[in-house]
Design a protein around this motif. Structure first.
Motif, short mmCIF file in Angstrom:
data_model
loop_
_atom_site.label_atom_id
_atom_site.label_comp_id
_atom_site.label_asym_id
_atom_site.label_seq_id
_atom_site.Cartn_x
_atom_site.Cartn_y
_atom_site.Cartn_z
N TYR A 163 0.81 -1.28 0.02
CA TYR A 163 -0.03 0.06 -0.06
C TYR A 163 0.84 1.31 0.08
CZ TYR A 163 -3.57 -3.11 1.53
OH TYR A 163 -4.50 -4.48 1.52
N ASP A 164 0.42 2.14 -0.72
CA ASP A 164 1.27 3.68 -1.04
C ASP A 164 0.12 4.61 -0.40
OD1 ASP A 164 3.79 2.86 -1.77
OD2 ASP A 164 3.39 3.54 -4.13
N PHE A 165 0.92 5.29 0.62
CA PHE A 165 0.13 6.33 1.40
C PHE A 165 0.78 7.87 1.13
CE2 PHE A 165 -1.37 3.22 4.35
CZ PHE A 165 -2.49 2.64 3.74
N GLY A 166 0.10 8.46 0.24
CA GLY A 166 0.84 9.79 -0.01
C GLY A 166 0.45 10.93 1.25
N VAL A 167 1.55 11.71 1.42
CA VAL A 167 1.56 12.70 2.62
C VAL A 167 1.94 14.13 2.01
CG1 VAL A 167 2.48 13.38 4.84
CG2 VAL A 167 2.52 10.99 4.17
N GLN A 215 4.21 -3.68 4.18
CA GLN A 215 2.74 -3.44 4.01
C GLN A 215 2.37 -2.03 3.47
OE1 GLN A 215 0.32 -5.75 3.58
NE2 GLN A 215 1.84 -7.22 3.77
N ARG A 216 3.11 -1.01 4.18
CA ARG A 216 2.51 0.47 3.84
C ARG A 216 3.75 1.03 3.70
NH1 ARG A 216 5.80 1.95 6.65
NH2 ARG A 216 5.69 2.48 8.81
N ARG A 217 3.83 1.96 2.64
CA ARG A 217 4.72 3.10 2.49
C ARG A 217 4.31 4.43 2.32
NH1 ARG A 217 8.19 1.85 -2.76
NH2 ARG A 217 5.81 1.99 -3.49
N ALA A 261 -4.16 6.09 -0.82
CA ALA A 261 -4.62 7.17 0.03
C ALA A 261 -3.74 8.33 0.30
CB ALA A 261 -4.84 6.63 1.60
N VAL A 262 -4.26 9.63 0.63
CA VAL A 262 -3.65 10.78 0.71
C VAL A 262 -3.76 11.33 2.22
CG1 VAL A 262 -2.80 13.09 -0.19
CG2 VAL A 262 -3.28 11.08 -1.92
N MET A 263 -2.66 11.54 2.88
CA MET A 263 -3.20 12.50 4.05
C MET A 263 -2.54 13.99 3.76
SD MET A 263 -2.02 10.35 7.52
CE MET A 263 -0.35 10.58 7.55
#
Length: 250
Positions: free
Chosen positions: A6-10, A44-46, A106-108
């Protein structure tokens, strides 16, 4: 080594903001997802910026990045209302992630309110602007990121004197009433950054302890007036559902 599932943008303003939000989000993920533990987080996540090699997208860089990308549809109203502060820059940021070669899951959007309640409204306008192809999580520190860290501060024996002195100087408790640390000028009497430096002696590891070791339930209880409780809820309601499909992905 395989890529995280999973890729999560910040999107945030500085590395400290990124680290604070991501440490807290990771804790919520581990708490809420049965199959996930701390050792499994990295596979699992980045947390990333516009590309997987970047740690975050800086708010101050969004306009120039959008210009370089030749993005359209950056201006205009949100529904029938003009954009509140941060609405337009947040729209640009989300469009940049849509346009990226590897879209995140997702993006935070992480921001200090700087005592301006309209900033949260602006970020919510951007989130509601269209059906984005990823979840959007909003984190607004009120008035500053340092107040989130202070919420997790539990004085050790050698820190009691500094805490008492700071409370006396401020005429309010800097942990329970961190929302009152509203100064915009660094070094002012009720400056959140100055208060945190006094209590932690400017030690980054001590800051991390406040975020990493304080029970989440305590952070939720103390964090109502600094935006932390709302952020933790956003992570639980929006980010957890992205990963929680019953089993880890490989």
């Amino acid at each position: 080594m395989s890529e995280p599932a999973y890729d999560f943008g910040v999107v945030c303003e500085a590395r400290a903001d990124r680290d604070t939000a991501c440490v807290l989000a990771d804790r919520v993920l581990v708490e809420a997802i049965d199959w996930l533990d701390e050792e499994m987080l990295d596979p699992q996540r980045r947390w990333r910026g516009l590309t997987p090699s970047e740690p975050f997208l800086r708010w101050a860089s969004v306009r120039e990045e959008a210009k370089k990308a030749g993005l359209k549809g950056l201006f205009g109203h949100f529904g029938d209302k003009p954009g509140e502060p941060d609405a337009l820059v947040a729209r640009r940021a989300l469009l940049l992630f849509v346009d990226s070669d590897t879209k995140p899951h997702a993006v935070m959007l992480v921001r200090d309110s700087d005592a301006d309640d309209r900033r949260r409204i602006g970020l919510e306008q951007a989130r509601g602007d269209k059906p984005w192809p990823f979840e959007v999580v909003i984190g607004v520190a009120e008035p500053k990121r340092e107040c989130w860290v202070l919420t997790g501060f539990e004085a050790k024996a050698h820190e009691e004197k500094a805490l008492h002195a700071l409370e006396q100087r401020l005429s309010f408790h800097p942990v329970r009433d961190a929302h009152r640390l509203t100064a915009s000028e660094h070094g002012a009497k009720n400056d959140a950054k100055k208060a945190l430096e006094e209590l932690t002696s400017g030690d980054p590891e001590r800051e991390r302890e406040c975020l990493r070791d304080t029970p989440l339930d305590m952070l939720r209880e103390r964090g109502e007036r600094v935006g932390l409780t709302q952020f933790l809820t956003e992570v639980r309601d929006r980010l957890v559902q992205v990963m929680d499909n019953g089993q880890p992905r490989t």
